[in-house]
Write a protein that holds these residues in place. Structure first.
Motif, PDB file in Angstrom:
ATOM      1  N   GLU A  91      -2.051   9.552  -3.603  1.00 43.65           N
ATOM      2  CA  GLU A  91      -3.170  10.500  -3.599  1.00 43.65           C
ATOM      3  C   GLU A  91      -2.696  11.936  -3.381  1.00 43.65           C
ATOM      4  O   GLU A  91      -3.219  12.875  -3.986  1.00 43.65           O
ATOM      5  CB  GLU A  91      -4.169  10.093  -2.500  1.00 43.65           C
ATOM      6  CG  GLU A  91      -5.515  10.739  -2.620  1.00 43.65           C
ATOM      7  CD  GLU A  91      -6.222  10.396  -3.926  1.00 43.65           C
ATOM      8  OE1 GLU A  91      -6.760  11.340  -4.551  1.00 43.65           O
ATOM      9  OE2 GLU A  91      -6.243   9.221  -4.320  1.00 43.65           O
ATOM     10  N   ARG A  92      -1.697  12.119  -2.535  1.00 45.12           N
ATOM     11  CA  ARG A  92      -1.211  13.462  -2.224  1.00 45.12           C
ATOM     12  C   ARG A  92      -0.552  14.121  -3.436  1.00 45.12           C
ATOM     13  O   ARG A  92      -0.773  15.287  -3.717  1.00 45.12           O
ATOM     14  CB  ARG A  92      -0.218  13.383  -1.055  1.00 45.12           C
ATOM     15  CG  ARG A  92       0.233  14.727  -0.522  1.00 45.12           C
ATOM     16  CD  ARG A  92       1.066  14.582   0.738  1.00 45.12           C
ATOM     17  NE  ARG A  92       2.259  13.775   0.578  1.00 45.12           N
ATOM     18  CZ  ARG A  92       3.445  14.251   0.166  1.00 45.12           C
ATOM     19  NH1 ARG A  92       3.562  15.524  -0.129  1.00 45.12           N
ATOM     20  NH2 ARG A  92       4.482  13.466   0.060  1.00 45.12           N
ATOM     21  N   ARG A  93       0.262  13.354  -4.165  1.00 43.77           N
ATOM     22  CA  ARG A  93       0.981  13.908  -5.316  1.00 43.77           C
ATOM     23  C   ARG A  93       0.236  13.707  -6.638  1.00 43.77           C
ATOM     24  O   ARG A  93       0.697  14.191  -7.670  1.00 43.77           O
ATOM     25  CB  ARG A  93       2.361  13.265  -5.426  1.00 43.77           C
ATOM     26  CG  ARG A  93       3.255  13.615  -4.278  1.00 43.77           C
ATOM     27  CD  ARG A  93       4.624  13.014  -4.482  1.00 43.77           C
ATOM     28  NE  ARG A  93       5.497  13.377  -3.392  1.00 43.77           N
ATOM     29  CZ  ARG A  93       6.512  12.652  -2.999  1.00 43.77           C
ATOM     30  NH1 ARG A  93       6.778  11.514  -3.594  1.00 43.77           N
ATOM     31  NH2 ARG A  93       7.260  13.058  -1.994  1.00 43.77           N
ATOM     32  N   HIS A  94      -0.841  12.947  -6.591  1.00 41.92           N
ATOM     33  CA  HIS A  94      -1.616  12.653  -7.791  1.00 41.92           C
ATOM     34  C   HIS A  94      -0.741  12.011  -8.867  1.00 41.92           C
ATOM     35  O   HIS A  94      -0.731  12.441 -10.021  1.00 41.92           O
ATOM     36  CB  HIS A  94      -2.315  13.902  -8.337  1.00 41.92           C
ATOM     37  CG  HIS A  94      -3.204  14.541  -7.340  1.00 41.92           C
ATOM     38  ND1 HIS A  94      -4.440  13.994  -6.999  1.00 41.92           N
ATOM     39  CD2 HIS A  94      -3.051  15.653  -6.575  1.00 41.92           C
ATOM     40  CE1 HIS A  94      -4.992  14.766  -6.081  1.00 41.92           C
ATOM     41  NE2 HIS A  94      -4.179  15.772  -5.803  1.00 41.92           N
ATOM     42  N   ARG A  95      -0.012  10.964  -8.460  1.00 39.62           N
ATOM     43  CA  ARG A  95       0.896  10.258  -9.357  1.00 39.62           C
ATOM     44  C   ARG A  95       0.849   8.760  -9.105  1.00 39.62           C
ATOM     45  O   ARG A  95       0.588   8.325  -7.998  1.00 39.62           O
ATOM     46  CB  ARG A  95       2.347  10.677  -9.122  1.00 39.62           C
ATOM     47  CG  ARG A  95       2.625  12.080  -9.350  1.00 39.62           C
ATOM     48  CD  ARG A  95       4.065  12.357  -9.195  1.00 39.62           C
ATOM     49  NE  ARG A  95       4.240  13.709  -9.658  1.00 39.62           N
ATOM     50  CZ  ARG A  95       5.376  14.268  -9.906  1.00 39.62           C
ATOM     51  NH1 ARG A  95       6.465  13.600  -9.705  1.00 39.62           N
ATOM     52  NH2 ARG A  95       5.442  15.491 -10.335  1.00 39.62           N
ATOM     53  N   PRO A  96       1.191   8.000 -10.127  1.00 38.38           N
ATOM     54  CA  PRO A  96       1.307   6.557  -9.909  1.00 38.38           C
ATOM     55  C   PRO A  96       2.576   6.236  -9.115  1.00 38.38           C
ATOM     56  O   PRO A  96       3.551   6.994  -9.149  1.00 38.38           O
ATOM     57  CB  PRO A  96       1.399   5.988 -11.327  1.00 38.38           C
ATOM     58  CG  PRO A  96       1.856   7.118 -12.170  1.00 38.38           C
ATOM     59  CD  PRO A  96       1.386   8.377 -11.519  1.00 38.38           C
ATOM     60  N   VAL A  97       2.540   5.129  -8.393  1.00 34.82           N
ATOM     61  CA  VAL A  97       3.703   4.640  -7.644  1.00 34.82           C
ATOM     62  C   VAL A  97       4.116   3.327  -8.286  1.00 34.82           C
ATOM     63  O   VAL A  97       3.274   2.449  -8.511  1.00 34.82           O
ATOM     64  CB  VAL A  97       3.354   4.417  -6.154  1.00 34.82           C
ATOM     65  CG1 VAL A  97       4.534   3.838  -5.401  1.00 34.82           C
ATOM     66  CG2 VAL A  97       2.890   5.712  -5.515  1.00 34.82           C
ATOM     67  N   TYR A  98       5.394   3.199  -8.595  1.00 35.41           N
ATOM     68  CA  TYR A  98       5.904   2.004  -9.240  1.00 35.41           C
ATOM     69  C   TYR A  98       6.804   1.220  -8.288  1.00 35.41           C
ATOM     70  O   TYR A  98       7.539   1.797  -7.499  1.00 35.41           O
ATOM     71  CB  TYR A  98       6.702   2.356 -10.501  1.00 35.41           C
ATOM     72  CG  TYR A  98       5.833   2.850 -11.620  1.00 35.41           C
ATOM     73  CD1 TYR A  98       5.284   1.957 -12.520  1.00 35.41           C
ATOM     74  CD2 TYR A  98       5.536   4.201 -11.747  1.00 35.41           C
ATOM     75  CE1 TYR A  98       4.458   2.408 -13.547  1.00 35.41           C
ATOM     76  CE2 TYR A  98       4.711   4.654 -12.771  1.00 35.41           C
ATOM     77  CZ  TYR A  98       4.185   3.747 -13.660  1.00 35.41           C
ATOM     78  OH  TYR A  98       3.369   4.191 -14.667  1.00 35.41           O
ATOM     79  N   ALA A  99       6.728  -0.102  -8.412  1.00 38.25           N
ATOM     80  CA  ALA A  99       7.658  -0.990  -7.723  1.00 38.25           C
ATOM     81  C   ALA A  99       8.641  -1.488  -8.775  1.00 38.25           C
ATOM     82  O   ALA A  99       8.316  -1.532  -9.964  1.00 38.25           O
ATOM     83  CB  ALA A  99       6.908  -2.169  -7.106  1.00 38.25           C
ATOM     84  N   TRP A 100       9.840  -1.859  -8.347  1.00 39.88           N
ATOM     85  CA  TRP A 100      10.806  -2.406  -9.297  1.00 39.88           C
ATOM     86  C   TRP A 100      11.615  -3.504  -8.624  1.00 39.88           C
ATOM     87  O   TRP A 100      11.681  -3.595  -7.396  1.00 39.88           O
ATOM     88  CB  TRP A 100      11.710  -1.317  -9.875  1.00 39.88           C
ATOM     89  CG  TRP A 100      12.697  -0.753  -8.906  1.00 39.88           C
ATOM     90  CD1 TRP A 100      12.496   0.267  -8.026  1.00 39.88           C
ATOM     91  CD2 TRP A 100      14.034  -1.209  -8.697  1.00 39.88           C
ATOM     92  NE1 TRP A 100      13.625   0.482  -7.290  1.00 39.88           N
ATOM     93  CE2 TRP A 100      14.591  -0.412  -7.683  1.00 39.88           C
ATOM     94  CE3 TRP A 100      14.815  -2.205  -9.279  1.00 39.88           C
ATOM     95  CZ2 TRP A 100      15.902  -0.581  -7.236  1.00 39.88           C
ATOM     96  CZ3 TRP A 100      16.115  -2.373  -8.830  1.00 39.88           C
ATOM     97  CH2 TRP A 100      16.640  -1.557  -7.824  1.00 39.88           C
ATOM     98  N   HIS A 101      12.217  -4.336  -9.461  1.00 37.54           N
ATOM     99  CA  HIS A 101      13.071  -5.411  -8.963  1.00 37.54           C
ATOM    100  C   HIS A 101      14.137  -5.703 -10.017  1.00 37.54           C
ATOM    101  O   HIS A 101      13.868  -5.620 -11.217  1.00 37.54           O
ATOM    102  CB  HIS A 101      12.238  -6.671  -8.692  1.00 37.54           C
ATOM    103  CG  HIS A 101      12.899  -7.607  -7.742  1.00 37.54           C
ATOM    104  ND1 HIS A 101      12.685  -7.537  -6.379  1.00 37.54           N
ATOM    105  CD2 HIS A 101      13.778  -8.597  -7.936  1.00 37.54           C
ATOM    106  CE1 HIS A 101      13.415  -8.465  -5.788  1.00 37.54           C
ATOM    107  NE2 HIS A 101      14.086  -9.120  -6.717  1.00 37.54           N
ATOM    108  N   ALA A 102      15.324  -6.061  -9.564  1.00 38.89           N
ATOM    109  CA  ALA A 102      16.429  -6.374 -10.475  1.00 38.89           C
ATOM    110  C   ALA A 102      16.093  -7.608 -11.316  1.00 38.89           C
ATOM    111  O   ALA A 102      15.554  -8.591 -10.811  1.00 38.89           O
ATOM    112  CB  ALA A 102      17.711  -6.616  -9.691  1.00 38.89           C
ATOM    113  N   ALA A 103      16.417  -7.555 -12.597  1.00 40.98           N
ATOM    114  CA  ALA A 103      16.121  -8.664 -13.510  1.00 40.98           C
ATOM    115  C   ALA A 103      17.001  -9.880 -13.242  1.00 40.98           C
ATOM    116  O   ALA A 103      16.692 -10.968 -13.715  1.00 40.98           O
ATOM    117  CB  ALA A 103      16.279  -8.207 -14.953  1.00 40.98           C
ATOM    118  N   LEU A 104      18.069  -9.719 -12.496  1.00 39.76           N
ATOM    119  CA  LEU A 104      18.927 -10.862 -12.161  1.00 39.76           C
ATOM    120  C   LEU A 104      18.262 -11.794 -11.157  1.00 39.76           C
ATOM    121  O   LEU A 104      18.617 -12.964 -11.072  1.00 39.76           O
ATOM    122  CB  LEU A 104      20.269 -10.384 -11.590  1.00 39.76           C
ATOM    123  CG  LEU A 104      21.190  -9.680 -12.577  1.00 39.76           C
ATOM    124  CD1 LEU A 104      22.410  -9.136 -11.858  1.00 39.76           C
ATOM    125  CD2 LEU A 104      21.583 -10.619 -13.697  1.00 39.76           C
TER     126      LEU A 104
END
Length: 141
Positions: A91-104
């Motif tokens: 909300e503060r930056r007005h941007r989406p937040v993404y999660a990630w994980h290694a494909a291995l």
């Protein structure tokens, strides 16, 4: 079609941290390179989501990426090395937040994605019309 390109066999012995050793299994590289690896990883994720978590999904690919569509607002992107998905809004930056994980680490990635789907399901459950439609379709089979 997978092309296996071993350099010194299927298993390679790597020594690290003094006396401890690790065995690393080489992964067969698809013949179409990284784009094929993205699809292969996404397909493995889709299979894991279905088998271990009962989560249905659709798989799409193109432009060197693969997408696993899991739920409204939950599309998992894959480039063959990692998975990433929208996990919220800053909300503060007005941007989406993404999660990630290694494909291995398919099992752990599938677990995290299934948990995210549960959160979205509780926030946005199926509409009564879709529940009724799916129950009548299942009762006919």
């Amino acid at each position: 079609m997978l092309e296996h390109r071993p350099q010194s066999g299927v298993l390679k012995r790597i020594e690290s941290f003094g006396a401890s050793t690790m065995l690393i299994q080489r992964t067969a590289m698809p013949s179409d390179g990284k784009a094929g690896l993205a699809v292969l990883s996404a397909h493995r994720l889709q299979s894991e989501l279905s088998a271990q978590h009962g989560v249905p999904s659709d798989l799409h690919d193109g432009y060197g990426l693969a997408l696993v569509s899991v739920w409204v607002g939950l599309v998992v992107w894959c480039d063959g090395e990692r998975f990433w998905w929208l996990s919220g809004w800053d909300e503060r930056r007005h941007r989406p937040v993404y999660a990630w994980h290694a494909a291995l680490d398919i099992e752990r990635a599938a677990h995290r994605i299934a948990r995210r789907r549960q959160t979205l399901l509780s926030d946005h459950p199926l509409s009564p019309a879709i529940v009724e439609l799916s129950s009548t379709t299942l009762s006919r089979e």
